[in-house]
Write a protein that holds these residues in place. Structure first.
Motif, PDB file in Angstrom:
ATOM      1  N   PHE A 110      -1.784   3.834  -1.706  1.00 26.66           N
ATOM      2  CA  PHE A 110      -1.409   3.867  -0.303  1.00 26.66           C
ATOM      3  C   PHE A 110      -2.316   4.784   0.517  1.00 26.66           C
ATOM      4  O   PHE A 110      -2.997   5.651  -0.019  1.00 26.66           O
ATOM      5  CB  PHE A 110       0.051   4.288  -0.166  1.00 26.66           C
ATOM      6  CG  PHE A 110       0.969   3.430  -0.986  1.00 26.66           C
ATOM      7  CD1 PHE A 110       1.319   2.166  -0.550  1.00 26.66           C
ATOM      8  CD2 PHE A 110       1.450   3.865  -2.201  1.00 26.66           C
ATOM      9  CE1 PHE A 110       2.146   1.360  -1.311  1.00 26.66           C
ATOM     10  CE2 PHE A 110       2.270   3.064  -2.974  1.00 26.66           C
ATOM     11  CZ  PHE A 110       2.618   1.805  -2.528  1.00 26.66           C
ATOM     12  N   HIS A 111      -2.291   4.582   1.829  1.00 29.27           N
ATOM     13  CA  HIS A 111      -3.128   5.377   2.730  1.00 29.27           C
ATOM     14  C   HIS A 111      -2.668   6.835   2.726  1.00 29.27           C
ATOM     15  O   HIS A 111      -1.483   7.144   2.550  1.00 29.27           O
ATOM     16  CB  HIS A 111      -3.045   4.804   4.143  1.00 29.27           C
ATOM     17  CG  HIS A 111      -4.129   5.289   5.053  1.00 29.27           C
ATOM     18  ND1 HIS A 111      -4.062   6.499   5.709  1.00 29.27           N
ATOM     19  CD2 HIS A 111      -5.310   4.724   5.412  1.00 29.27           C
ATOM     20  CE1 HIS A 111      -5.150   6.663   6.440  1.00 29.27           C
ATOM     21  NE2 HIS A 111      -5.926   5.599   6.277  1.00 29.27           N
ATOM     22  N   VAL A 164       2.304  -4.399  -1.768  1.00 25.84           N
ATOM     23  CA  VAL A 164       1.419  -3.243  -1.847  1.00 25.84           C
ATOM     24  C   VAL A 164       1.345  -2.712  -3.281  1.00 25.84           C
ATOM     25  O   VAL A 164       0.844  -1.626  -3.519  1.00 25.84           O
ATOM     26  CB  VAL A 164       1.831  -2.117  -0.875  1.00 25.84           C
ATOM     27  CG1 VAL A 164       1.609  -2.538   0.556  1.00 25.84           C
ATOM     28  CG2 VAL A 164       3.288  -1.717  -1.082  1.00 25.84           C
ATOM     29  N   ILE A 203       5.179   6.710  -4.387  1.00 27.78           N
ATOM     30  CA  ILE A 203       4.155   6.558  -3.352  1.00 27.78           C
ATOM     31  C   ILE A 203       3.329   7.831  -3.244  1.00 27.78           C
ATOM     32  O   ILE A 203       2.108   7.789  -3.080  1.00 27.78           O
ATOM     33  CB  ILE A 203       4.809   6.210  -2.001  1.00 27.78           C
ATOM     34  CG1 ILE A 203       5.430   4.803  -2.064  1.00 27.78           C
ATOM     35  CG2 ILE A 203       3.795   6.296  -0.857  1.00 27.78           C
ATOM     36  CD1 ILE A 203       6.378   4.495  -0.934  1.00 27.78           C
ATOM     37  N   ILE A 214       5.978   1.897   7.586  1.00 32.98           N
ATOM     38  CA  ILE A 214       5.965   2.324   6.188  1.00 32.98           C
ATOM     39  C   ILE A 214       7.403   2.499   5.721  1.00 32.98           C
ATOM     40  O   ILE A 214       8.227   3.109   6.391  1.00 32.98           O
ATOM     41  CB  ILE A 214       5.168   3.631   5.974  1.00 32.98           C
ATOM     42  CG1 ILE A 214       5.609   4.735   6.937  1.00 32.98           C
ATOM     43  CG2 ILE A 214       3.680   3.374   6.134  1.00 32.98           C
ATOM     44  CD1 ILE A 214       4.884   6.074   6.712  1.00 32.98           C
ATOM     45  N   ALA A 261       1.151   0.874   5.474  1.00 34.18           N
ATOM     46  CA  ALA A 261       1.104   1.484   4.145  1.00 34.18           C
ATOM     47  C   ALA A 261      -0.297   1.584   3.568  1.00 34.18           C
ATOM     48  O   ALA A 261      -0.644   2.592   2.937  1.00 34.18           O
ATOM     49  CB  ALA A 261       1.993   0.681   3.190  1.00 34.18           C
ATOM     50  N   VAL A 262      -1.105   0.561   3.787  1.00 37.45           N
ATOM     51  CA  VAL A 262      -2.425   0.515   3.167  1.00 37.45           C
ATOM     52  C   VAL A 262      -3.525   0.985   4.123  1.00 37.45           C
ATOM     53  O   VAL A 262      -4.452   1.686   3.727  1.00 37.45           O
ATOM     54  CB  VAL A 262      -2.732  -0.906   2.657  1.00 37.45           C
ATOM     55  CG1 VAL A 262      -4.125  -0.975   2.037  1.00 37.45           C
ATOM     56  CG2 VAL A 262      -1.678  -1.345   1.640  1.00 37.45           C
ATOM     57  N   TYR A 287       0.232   7.804   4.840  1.00 40.15           N
ATOM     58  CA  TYR A 287       1.530   7.487   4.246  1.00 40.15           C
ATOM     59  C   TYR A 287       1.969   8.640   3.352  1.00 40.15           C
ATOM     60  O   TYR A 287       3.094   9.171   3.486  1.00 40.15           O
ATOM     61  CB  TYR A 287       1.393   6.199   3.441  1.00 40.15           C
ATOM     62  CG  TYR A 287       2.672   5.496   3.042  1.00 40.15           C
ATOM     63  CD1 TYR A 287       3.933   6.072   3.198  1.00 40.15           C
ATOM     64  CD2 TYR A 287       2.618   4.218   2.484  1.00 40.15           C
ATOM     65  CE1 TYR A 287       5.089   5.406   2.831  1.00 40.15           C
ATOM     66  CE2 TYR A 287       3.760   3.536   2.111  1.00 40.15           C
ATOM     67  CZ  TYR A 287       4.993   4.134   2.274  1.00 40.15           C
ATOM     68  OH  TYR A 287       6.130   3.456   1.896  1.00 40.15           O
ATOM     69  N   LYS A 288       1.108   9.067   2.459  1.00 37.45           N
ATOM     70  CA  LYS A 288       1.452  10.146   1.538  1.00 37.45           C
ATOM     71  C   LYS A 288       1.721  11.458   2.284  1.00 37.45           C
ATOM     72  O   LYS A 288       2.690  12.169   1.984  1.00 37.45           O
ATOM     73  CB  LYS A 288       0.330  10.333   0.517  1.00 37.45           C
ATOM     74  CG  LYS A 288       0.098   9.127  -0.378  1.00 37.45           C
ATOM     75  CD  LYS A 288      -0.969   9.421  -1.424  1.00 37.45           C
ATOM     76  CE  LYS A 288      -1.249   8.199  -2.280  1.00 37.45           C
ATOM     77  NZ  LYS A 288      -2.201   8.459  -3.375  1.00 37.45           N
TER      78      LYS A 288
END
Length: 316
Positions: A204-205, A22, A197, A278, A268-269, A208-209
């Motif tokens: 990242f998506h 990633v 991240i 993740i 993650a993406v 995720y964040k």
């Protein structure tokens, strides 16, 4: 001058951990441009994919960056290392395997070699094999993890006292105060994965964040103990599926399938936390914002200096 900065020709002793499969040029170059050391994580990517990432990163920064090669995970280690030499990548990080057979050739071509270790024994072996720097990674760290389960606070001072080469702390680092603590324990630099991240430049998506920003201190868990494939991940619906698989007696081969990079990318993406996982370090609970990489590094350095000053006042 800080030995890490001198050896790696960087402004701040802050490194990005290799985030396999990633990684992207935008994040790695942003970290290098901000004064740290950006890192491309080779993971299971093909040599062609890695070469494209190297070329893209070189096009976005004139500063040094690294490529992390997980030796027992990467599909074609020798070909990847040939690419690093071909493109004159200044720093290579070797993890998840025995680095000794590869270090002499890399150093012959002028690459700086970082070895990731999780024990004093492996630290000494890596130094004897010719490593320039070590990353002492504690059990707090995200992703593939050591079976020793040694925490950063315990591992770091023991490794630092056992070798002569500089040591970088990884696992549980997310801000200036944790950086200062690592230096107090013998580190001369820090490596972060999870914290990077939650930055504006990270690819990242948003789920995720957002998960990291909303995390508390108990939102990560360990999977894979029953199969010998230990990994620290964020507690999501898919993570609970993995836990249940282990309770039901999943085989190592089946577990590898369920924790493949396809499932990692899904989480993650693509933000699919029901069918993908993740990675996350325990430090997620300390993350509360999504700054730019530049702001993050500058804030960390300021906080670290303030933490040292505060400690001086407490001891006087």
């Amino acid at each position: 001058m800080n030995r890490i900065c001198e050896l790696l020709n960087i402004q701040y002793p802050i490194l990005q951990g290799g985030m396999g499969n990633v990684s992207n040029a935008e994040l790695a170059s942003a970290i290098s441009n901000a004064g740290g050391l950006g890192t491309i994580g080779a993971g299971t990517m093909s040599p062609e994919e890695i070469e494209n990432l190297i070329i893209a990163t070189k096009g976005m920064t004139d500063s040094p960056f690294a490529v992390n090669v997980p030796l027992t995970v990467a599909s074609n280690v020798k070909e990847i290392l040939r690419l690093l030499i071909k493109h004159k990548v200044e720093v290579v990080s070797l993890s998840a395997g025995n680095p000794a057979p590869y270090i002499p050739k890399l150093k012959e071509h002028g690459l700086k070699v970082i070895c990731v270790v999780a024990s004093v024994y492996h630290a000494k072996k890596a130094e004897a094999a010719g490593a320039d720097l070590l990353v002492a990674e504690g059990y707090e760290a995200a992703g593939l993890n050591s079976p020793y389960e040694t925490t950063t606070m315990v591992l770091l001072p023991q490794v630092s006292k056992s070798v002569q080469i500089p040591v970088i702390a990884a696992g549980g680092i997310a801000d200036g105060s944790s950086m200062a603590a690592a230096f107090a324990l013998g580190a001369q630099g820090v490596q972060m994965g999870t914290r990077f991240i939650a930055t504006k430049e990270a690819p990242f998506h948003e789920r995720y964040k957002t998960s990291l920003v909303e995390a508390d201190d108990t939102n990560t868990l360990i999977v894979g103990r029953s199969t010998g494939k230990i990994r620290r991940i964020y507690d999501t619906p898919y993570a609970q599926k993995l836990i249940q698989l282990e309770k039901n007696g999943v085989s190592p081969e089946e577990f590898i399938t369920h924790t493949s990079e396809d499932h990692h990318i899904l989480g993650a993406v693509k933000g699919d936390l029901e069918n993908g996982f993740i990675n996350s370090g325990q430090i997620a609970g300390a993350i509360s914002d999504v700054p730019s990489v530049k702001d993050l590094l500058e804030t960390m350095m300021k906080e670290a200096r303030e933490a040292v000053s505060m400690l001086n006042n407490r001891f006087i």
